[in-house]
Motif scaffolding. Structure first.
Motif, PDB file in Angstrom:
ATOM      1  N   LEU A  98      23.443   6.554  -0.407  1.00 57.03           N
ATOM      2  CA  LEU A  98      23.127   7.693   0.455  1.00 57.03           C
ATOM      3  C   LEU A  98      24.423   8.171   1.088  1.00 57.03           C
ATOM      4  CD1 LEU A  98      19.877   6.785   2.452  1.00 57.03           C
ATOM      5  CD2 LEU A  98      20.129   8.397   0.560  1.00 57.03           C
ATOM      6  N   THR A  99      24.776   9.409   0.801  1.00 60.24           N
ATOM      7  CA  THR A  99      25.931  10.033   1.438  1.00 60.24           C
ATOM      8  C   THR A  99      25.408  10.720   2.690  1.00 60.24           C
ATOM      9  OG1 THR A  99      26.934  10.371  -0.718  1.00 60.24           O
ATOM     10  CG2 THR A  99      27.821  11.674   1.106  1.00 60.24           C
ATOM     11  N   ARG A 100      25.892  10.253   3.859  1.00 61.18           N
ATOM     12  CA  ARG A 100      25.396  10.749   5.145  1.00 61.18           C
ATOM     13  C   ARG A 100      26.571  10.988   6.094  1.00 61.18           C
ATOM     14  NH1 ARG A 100      20.866   6.560   6.977  1.00 61.18           N
ATOM     15  NH2 ARG A 100      22.759   5.474   7.570  1.00 61.18           N
ATOM     16  N   PRO A 101      27.147  12.178   6.048  1.00 60.61           N
ATOM     17  CA  PRO A 101      28.336  12.461   6.869  1.00 60.61           C
ATOM     18  C   PRO A 101      28.139  12.203   8.366  1.00 60.61           C
ATOM     19  CG  PRO A 101      27.977  14.227   5.294  1.00 60.61           C
ATOM     20  CD  PRO A 101      26.788  13.320   5.212  1.00 60.61           C
ATOM     21  N   GLU A 102      26.949  12.491   8.881  1.00 61.94           N
ATOM     22  CA  GLU A 102      26.703  12.340  10.321  1.00 61.94           C
ATOM     23  C   GLU A 102      26.337  10.914  10.722  1.00 61.94           C
ATOM     24  OE1 GLU A 102      23.912  15.311  11.764  1.00 61.94           O
ATOM     25  OE2 GLU A 102      24.536  16.633  10.125  1.00 61.94           O
ATOM     26  N   LYS A 103      25.785  10.135   9.795  1.00 60.16           N
ATOM     27  CA  LYS A 103      25.244   8.814  10.135  1.00 60.16           C
ATOM     28  C   LYS A 103      26.010   7.657   9.506  1.00 60.16           C
ATOM     29  CE  LYS A 103      21.405  10.370  12.176  1.00 60.16           C
ATOM     30  NZ  LYS A 103      20.855   9.941  13.441  1.00 60.16           N
ATOM     31  N   GLY A 104      26.854   7.971   8.529  1.00 61.75           N
ATOM     32  CA  GLY A 104      27.557   6.922   7.794  1.00 61.75           C
ATOM     33  C   GLY A 104      26.843   6.634   6.484  1.00 61.75           C
ATOM     34  N   ASP A 105      27.622   6.482   5.451  1.00 60.47           N
ATOM     35  CA  ASP A 105      27.061   6.230   4.120  1.00 60.47           C
ATOM     36  C   ASP A 105      26.500   4.815   4.027  1.00 60.47           C
ATOM     37  OD1 ASP A 105      28.103   8.737   3.648  1.00 60.47           O
ATOM     38  OD2 ASP A 105      29.695   8.055   2.308  1.00 60.47           O
ATOM     39  N   VAL A 106      25.456   4.668   3.221  1.00 54.19           N
ATOM     40  CA  VAL A 106      24.853   3.358   2.964  1.00 54.19           C
ATOM     41  C   VAL A 106      24.482   3.275   1.485  1.00 54.19           C
ATOM     42  CG1 VAL A 106      23.944   2.954   5.296  1.00 54.19           C
ATOM     43  CG2 VAL A 106      22.549   4.184   3.643  1.00 54.19           C
ATOM     44  N   GLY A 139       0.801  -1.210   0.000  1.00 54.17           N
ATOM     45  CA  GLY A 139       0.000   0.000   0.000  1.00 54.17           C
ATOM     46  C   GLY A 139       0.838   1.266   0.000  1.00 54.17           C
ATOM     47  N   TRP A 140       0.280   2.295  -0.660  1.00 52.58           N
ATOM     48  CA  TRP A 140       0.969   3.574  -0.782  1.00 52.58           C
ATOM     49  C   TRP A 140       1.194   4.226   0.582  1.00 52.58           C
ATOM     50  CZ3 TRP A 140       0.095   8.725   0.286  1.00 52.58           C
ATOM     51  CH2 TRP A 140       0.928   9.642  -0.351  1.00 52.58           C
ATOM     52  N   GLN A 141       0.151   4.305   1.398  1.00 51.37           N
ATOM     53  CA  GLN A 141       0.272   4.968   2.690  1.00 51.37           C
ATOM     54  C   GLN A 141       1.257   4.238   3.593  1.00 51.37           C
ATOM     55  OE1 GLN A 141      -1.179   8.059   3.573  1.00 51.37           O
ATOM     56  NE2 GLN A 141       0.367   7.843   5.183  1.00 51.37           N
ATOM     57  N   ALA A 142       1.198   2.917   3.611  1.00 52.75           N
ATOM     58  CA  ALA A 142       2.122   2.130   4.440  1.00 52.75           C
ATOM     59  C   ALA A 142       3.567   2.320   3.966  1.00 52.75           C
ATOM     60  CB  ALA A 142       1.731   0.652   4.408  1.00 52.75           C
ATOM     61  N   THR A 143       3.763   2.425   2.654  1.00 53.81           N
ATOM     62  CA  THR A 143       5.105   2.656   2.108  1.00 53.81           C
ATOM     63  C   THR A 143       5.610   4.035   2.516  1.00 53.81           C
ATOM     64  OG1 THR A 143       4.695   1.163   0.248  1.00 53.81           O
ATOM     65  CG2 THR A 143       6.474   2.766  -0.015  1.00 53.81           C
ATOM     66  N   LYS A 144       4.755   5.022   2.401  1.00 50.42           N
ATOM     67  CA  LYS A 144       5.125   6.378   2.825  1.00 50.42           C
ATOM     68  C   LYS A 144       5.468   6.399   4.315  1.00 50.42           C
ATOM     69  CE  LYS A 144       3.154  10.937   3.439  1.00 50.42           C
ATOM     70  NZ  LYS A 144       1.926  11.699   3.375  1.00 50.42           N
ATOM     71  N   ASP A 145       4.633   5.760   5.132  1.00 52.15           N
ATOM     72  CA  ASP A 145       4.877   5.710   6.581  1.00 52.15           C
ATOM     73  C   ASP A 145       6.207   5.027   6.883  1.00 52.15           C
ATOM     74  OD1 ASP A 145       2.432   6.968   6.942  1.00 52.15           O
ATOM     75  OD2 ASP A 145       1.386   5.120   7.535  1.00 52.15           O
ATOM     76  N   ARG A 146       6.551   3.989   6.118  1.00 47.23           N
ATOM     77  CA  ARG A 146       7.820   3.287   6.291  1.00 47.23           C
ATOM     78  C   ARG A 146       8.987   4.233   6.006  1.00 47.23           C
ATOM     79  NH1 ARG A 146      11.811   2.419   3.576  1.00 47.23           N
ATOM     80  NH2 ARG A 146      13.213   0.694   3.854  1.00 47.23           N
ATOM     81  N   TYR A 147       8.885   5.002   4.909  1.00 52.29           N
ATOM     82  CA  TYR A 147       9.945   5.965   4.587  1.00 52.29           C
ATOM     83  C   TYR A 147      10.084   7.014   5.703  1.00 52.29           C
ATOM     84  CZ  TYR A 147      11.171   4.553  -0.178  1.00 52.29           C
ATOM     85  OH  TYR A 147      11.650   3.881  -1.269  1.00 52.29           O
ATOM     86  N   LEU A 148       8.957   7.547   6.164  1.00 53.02           N
ATOM     87  CA  LEU A 148       9.005   8.572   7.208  1.00 53.02           C
ATOM     88  C   LEU A 148       9.610   8.045   8.507  1.00 53.02           C
ATOM     89  CD1 LEU A 148       5.541  10.247   6.561  1.00 53.02           C
ATOM     90  CD2 LEU A 148       7.799  11.282   6.157  1.00 53.02           C
ATOM     91  N   LYS A 149       9.314   6.792   8.840  1.00 55.49           N
ATOM     92  CA  LYS A 149       9.856   6.183  10.064  1.00 55.49           C
ATOM     93  C   LYS A 149      11.346   5.870   9.899  1.00 55.49           C
ATOM     94  CE  LYS A 149       9.237   2.349  13.251  1.00 55.49           C
ATOM     95  NZ  LYS A 149       8.535   1.103  13.529  1.00 55.49           N
ATOM     96  N   SER A 150      11.718   5.348   8.735  1.00 55.85           N
ATOM     97  CA  SER A 150      13.110   4.955   8.496  1.00 55.85           C
ATOM     98  C   SER A 150      14.038   6.143   8.290  1.00 55.85           C
ATOM     99  CB  SER A 150      13.200   4.036   7.274  1.00 55.85           C
ATOM    100  OG  SER A 150      12.463   2.856   7.479  1.00 55.85           O
ATOM    101  N   TYR A 151      13.479   7.250   7.810  1.00 56.74           N
ATOM    102  CA  TYR A 151      14.277   8.451   7.507  1.00 56.74           C
ATOM    103  C   TYR A 151      13.628   9.664   8.168  1.00 56.74           C
ATOM    104  CZ  TYR A 151      16.283   5.245   4.161  1.00 56.74           C
ATOM    105  OH  TYR A 151      16.889   4.150   3.589  1.00 56.74           O
ATOM    106  N   PRO A 152      13.742   9.757   9.505  1.00 57.51           N
ATOM    107  CA  PRO A 152      13.014  10.799  10.245  1.00 57.51           C
ATOM    108  C   PRO A 152      13.585  12.210  10.129  1.00 57.51           C
ATOM    109  CG  PRO A 152      14.380   9.523  11.740  1.00 57.51           C
ATOM    110  CD  PRO A 152      14.485   8.869  10.391  1.00 57.51           C
ATOM    111  N   ASP A 153      14.817  12.335   9.630  1.00 55.27           N
ATOM    112  CA  ASP A 153      15.419  13.671   9.557  1.00 55.27           C
ATOM    113  C   ASP A 153      16.380  13.737   8.372  1.00 55.27           C
ATOM    114  OD1 ASP A 153      17.908  12.468  10.414  1.00 55.27           O
ATOM    115  OD2 ASP A 153      17.166  12.589  12.475  1.00 55.27           O
ATOM    116  N   ARG A 154      16.852  14.940   8.082  1.00 56.31           N
ATOM    117  CA  ARG A 154      17.735  15.168   6.925  1.00 56.31           C
ATOM    118  C   ARG A 154      19.062  14.424   7.068  1.00 56.31           C
ATOM    119  NH1 ARG A 154      17.278  15.722   2.708  1.00 56.31           N
ATOM    120  NH2 ARG A 154      18.599  17.430   2.120  1.00 56.31           N
ATOM    121  N   ALA A 155      19.572  14.336   8.290  1.00 55.70           N
ATOM    122  CA  ALA A 155      20.846  13.641   8.491  1.00 55.70           C
ATOM    123  C   ALA A 155      20.721  12.164   8.110  1.00 55.70           C
ATOM    124  CB  ALA A 155      21.312  13.781   9.935  1.00 55.70           C
TER     125      ALA A 155
END
Length: 140
Positions: free
Chosen positions: A109-117, A65-81
């Protein structure tokens, strides 16, 4: 001579149609990358089929589902870092028909504060009302 002319004409038309389709898909991927890098998950999700039929398959299982996918992204990536800066490397675009396509690529994903993945993805696109939309996303 007429057969040869017809062959070259049809080949050119087929090539141009394929090239346009590939450019359409690549445009979606570029838009997604830009929306992600702007920190806009809402806009990033606009290229997904807004339906319960959408599937996201990741390391933690299947999300439907679209909403569940969006919610997953928001939970997995809560901030810009955590979101970092996204880069796609498209390895292959293949068409099953005029209205479905398959894309294989790498993501970083280049993430200086969190480590690249990074990892790989397989996307299935469907053309709905003239717009290419992701109907299945398998990312690892």
């Amino acid at each position: 001579m007429k057969k040869l002319f017809l062959f070259f004409t049809l080949s050119t038309v087929c090539f141009n149609v394929f090239s346009q389709k590939k450019e359409d898909i690549l445009a979606v991927m570029a838009r997604q990358q830009n929306n992600w890098n702007a920190g806009d998950i809402e806009k990033f999700m606009e290229d997904y089929l807004k339906s319960d039929e959408l599937q996201f398959i990741g390391s933690k299982g299947v999300v439907k589902g679209w909403q569940a996918t969006k919610d997953r992204y928001l939970k997995s990536y809560p901030d810009r870092a955590t979101m970092g800066q996204l880069k796609f490397d498209i390895l292959e675009v293949d068409y099953h028909s005029k209205k479905s396509a398959w894309v294989l690529g790498k993501w970083y994903l280049t993430r200086p504060e969190k480590g690249d993945v990074g990892g790989y993805f397989t996307l299935i696109f469907k053309k709905v009302k003239g717009k290419w939309l992701i109907v299945s996303d398998h990312t690892s």
